[in-house]
Scaffold this motif. Structure first.
Motif, PDB file in Angstrom:
ATOM      1  N   ALA A  46      62.613  18.404  10.546  1.00 45.47           N
ATOM      2  CA  ALA A  46      63.408  17.938   9.554  1.00 45.47           C
ATOM      3  C   ALA A  46      62.463  16.648   8.796  1.00 45.47           C
ATOM      4  N   LEU A  47      62.089  15.989   9.797  1.00 42.79           N
ATOM      5  CA  LEU A  47      61.198  14.636   8.959  1.00 42.79           C
ATOM      6  C   LEU A  47      59.973  15.210   8.310  1.00 42.79           C
ATOM      7  N   ALA A  48      59.475  16.316   8.672  1.00 38.15           N
ATOM      8  CA  ALA A  48      58.206  16.919   7.981  1.00 38.15           C
ATOM      9  C   ALA A  48      58.685  17.465   6.661  1.00 38.15           C
ATOM     10  N   ILE A  49      59.536  17.916   6.723  1.00 43.74           N
ATOM     11  CA  ILE A  49      60.345  18.635   5.553  1.00 43.74           C
ATOM     12  C   ILE A  49      60.488  17.604   4.439  1.00 43.74           C
ATOM     13  N   LEU A  50      61.139  16.465   4.887  1.00 43.21           N
ATOM     14  CA  LEU A  50      61.396  15.257   4.145  1.00 43.21           C
ATOM     15  C   LEU A  50      60.322  14.850   3.374  1.00 43.21           C
ATOM     16  N   ARG A  51      59.031  14.612   4.276  1.00 43.06           N
ATOM     17  CA  ARG A  51      57.774  14.070   4.014  1.00 43.06           C
ATOM     18  C   ARG A  51      56.926  14.916   2.859  1.00 43.06           C
ATOM     19  N   ILE A  52      56.837  16.222   3.386  1.00 45.95           N
ATOM     20  CA  ILE A  52      55.966  17.139   2.508  1.00 45.95           C
ATOM     21  C   ILE A  52      56.857  18.025   1.298  1.00 45.95           C
ATOM     22  N   GLY A  53      57.918  18.083   1.383  1.00 39.37           N
ATOM     23  CA  GLY A  53      58.853  18.888   0.261  1.00 39.37           C
ATOM     24  C   GLY A  53      58.932  20.249   1.076  1.00 39.37           C
ATOM     25  N   TYR A  54      59.988  20.972   0.450  1.00 40.89           N
ATOM     26  CA  TYR A  54      60.398  22.211   0.773  1.00 40.89           C
ATOM     27  C   TYR A  54      59.290  23.303   0.577  1.00 40.89           C
ATOM     28  N   MET A  55      58.446  23.158  -0.374  1.00 42.43           N
ATOM     29  CA  MET A  55      57.631  24.471  -0.405  1.00 42.43           C
ATOM     30  C   MET A  55      56.605  24.419   0.344  1.00 42.43           C
ATOM     31  N   ARG A  56      56.022  23.106   0.399  1.00 43.23           N
ATOM     32  CA  ARG A  56      54.831  23.027   1.467  1.00 43.23           C
ATOM     33  C   ARG A  56      55.228  23.313   2.895  1.00 43.23           C
ATOM     34  N   ALA A  57      56.700  22.737   3.182  1.00 45.95           N
ATOM     35  CA  ALA A  57      57.101  23.136   4.390  1.00 45.95           C
ATOM     36  C   ALA A  57      57.188  24.692   4.932  1.00 45.95           C
ATOM     37  N   ILE A  58      57.674  25.327   3.568  1.00 47.79           N
ATOM     38  CA  ILE A  58      57.691  26.802   4.108  1.00 47.79           C
ATOM     39  C   ILE A  58      56.546  27.407   4.428  1.00 47.79           C
ATOM     40  N   VAL A  59      55.252  27.002   3.418  1.00 46.76           N
ATOM     41  CA  VAL A  59      53.892  27.141   3.706  1.00 46.76           C
ATOM     42  C   VAL A  59      53.525  27.027   5.156  1.00 46.76           C
ATOM     43  N   ALA A  60      53.852  25.813   5.489  1.00 49.48           N
ATOM     44  CA  ALA A  60      53.172  25.669   6.897  1.00 49.48           C
ATOM     45  C   ALA A  60      53.998  26.629   7.945  1.00 49.48           C
ATOM     46  N   GLY A  61      55.349  26.779   7.769  1.00 50.70           N
ATOM     47  CA  GLY A  61      56.103  27.689   8.846  1.00 50.70           C
ATOM     48  C   GLY A  61      55.681  29.053   8.607  1.00 50.70           C
ATOM     49  N   LEU A  62      55.019  29.535   7.500  1.00 46.81           N
ATOM     50  CA  LEU A  62      54.609  30.885   7.334  1.00 46.81           C
ATOM     51  C   LEU A  62      53.167  30.825   8.085  1.00 46.81           C
ATOM     52  N   ALA A  63      52.297  29.797   7.980  1.00 45.22           N
ATOM     53  CA  ALA A  63      51.096  29.763   8.663  1.00 45.22           C
ATOM     54  C   ALA A  63      51.208  29.583  10.257  1.00 45.22           C
ATOM     55  N   VAL A  64      52.355  29.008  10.743  1.00 43.08           N
ATOM     56  CA  VAL A  64      52.518  28.830  12.039  1.00 43.08           C
ATOM     57  C   VAL A  64      52.983  30.275  12.420  1.00 43.08           C
TER      58      VAL A  64
END
Length: 413
Positions: free
Chosen positions: A71-89
């Protein structure tokens, strides 16, 4: 004559929606395939129910461990980059599952599942929220319901396709470099990678609008933790996810029992699609009913019906028990979105933390199945189903307590 082009907000919403179709579909597809690992491990490695259900324990543990940092990461990097990170993981998780399928390492299976579910936690927290807040608010529920339909489609197709590779190949040596059991995860890794690239290309789609300081979130923490309705809803969400995952995971083993259907592994695995198919059909029917019927009352009826069906499956056996257990999926269909809507605080500023708390309750999918497995090893699988059956009583109790708190509503999926 010139025609006016769609406004920027509409174009952004349309692009985001189209990209999100893949996120929701693949999330459902891979989640339902993970459930098939339990019957595969009991048949190929001779694991008892307790050890085999560590699969779901590992898969759902990330919701408890990582929901707050995500949740903190999403606030820091934004929704779109958080989704990219999730897909990469998730890609990393699929690759680890491919390796574990070849190396036959149960420990690596568990680590891979924890990795995969960490990526899904990113997506669940980022994608659900961003699809709600980007675009016309009056159509938010419609967007989420339609996207959840693609998620449900993934859960239906997952067992139909995955069972062929994970259960249909049991006892057959293909002689290739990679076993058939790795094929679904190879396909998943490829599709997730393509989707990650697509989201990365659109990483600036929302600009800076989605970013906010973490301190703004944390200021609401004391209030959220004292919200009794939210806390009760979190307990009910824990019970719901636990019961749904326990039953959905154990259906193949249940259908293979001599006094139930004596189904083959492949047939039993594919019949799980009926369980998830009932949830898909019921979700759209529920969206219609919730516009006309009190949400708490409908949730109470669904909870009591699910409890009765699971009890019948536990005590009746045979074809009656099989049909009853598969029919529980129909009752499950409205539970997640309705619990979510009834539990959320009225203050929108508290919504991010409340959503995080409800997301953490998904750890019920780790605890309840594992406890059900422990019982199954001691008293038998059929009687062990009384544990998830009792979870539905918790849901019905929460629903009755909140029956007058909300009238007919349009509930996001």
């Amino acid at each position: 004559m010139t025609t006016s082009s769609p406004d920027p907000e509409a174009r952004t919403s349309k692009t985001l929606f189209e990209l999100s179709i893949g996120v929701f579909f693949l999330g459902g597809f891979l989640t339902s395939i993970v459930g098939l690992l339990v019957p595969r491990l009991t048949l190929t490695l001779g694991l008892d129910y307790t050890r085999a259900l560590l699969v779901q324990f590992a898969f759902h543990l990330s919701y408890l461990l990582f929901a707050f940092p995500i949740a903190l990461a999403i606030l820091r990097i934004g929704y779109m980059r958080a989704i990219v990170a999730g897909l990469a993981v998730m890609v990393a998780g699929c690759l680890a599952l491919i390796a574990s399928a070849e190396w036959r390492s149960f420990a690596l299976v568990l680590l891979a599942l924890l990795t995969l579910s960490t990526g899904i936690t990113f997506l669940q927290m980022a994608a659900n929220t961003v699809v709600t807040v980007v675009g016309p608010s009056r159509r938010a529920a419609a967007r989420l319901t339609l996207l959840q339909g693609f998620n449900a489609l993934g859960t239906v197709l997952g067992p139909l396709i995955g069972a062929v590779f994970l259960l249909g190949s049991i006892g057959i040596d293909r002689g290739g470099p990679v076993g058939d059991d790795a094929v679904p995860f190879i396909g998943g890794a490829v599709l997730l990678g393509i989707l990650a690239i697509a989201f990365h290309r659109q990483r600036n789609l929302l600009g800076k609008a989605a970013l906010s300081p973490a301190g703004a979130l944390l200021r609401h923490l004391p209030t959220v933790l004292h919200d009794r309705r939210l806390l009760a809803g979190t307990v009910a969400m824990f019970a719901y996810v636990g019961a749904e995952v326990a039953i959905g995971t154990l259906i193949p083993n249940y259908l293979m029992l001599p006094d139930i259907l004596r189904a083959t592994p492949l047939a039993a695995g594919q019949l799980v699609s009926l369980y998830w198919g009932g949830a898909m059909i019921g979700r759209f029917a529920g969206a219609f009913l919730l516009r006309r019927i009190d949400a708490g009352m409908l949730l109470a009826v669904a909870g009591l019906a699910a409890m009765a069906l699971a009890a019948v499956a536990s005590l009746a056996g045979g074809m009656t028990g099989a049909v009853a257990l598969l029919a529980v999926g129909l009752c499950n269909s409205i539970m997640y979105p309705t619990l979510y809507a009834l539990a959320l605080p009225e203050d929108d500023a508290q919504a991010p933390l409340a959503s995080m708390l409800l997301c953490m309750a998904v750890v019920g999918g780790a605890i309840v199945p594992l406890l059900t497995g422990v019982l199954a090893d001691r008293i038998g699988l059929e009687l062990a189903l009384l544990l998830p059956a009792s979870c539905y009583l918790v849901i019905a109790g929460f629903a009755v307590a909140n029956r007058t708190a909300a009238g007919p509503v349009t509930v996001p999926a």
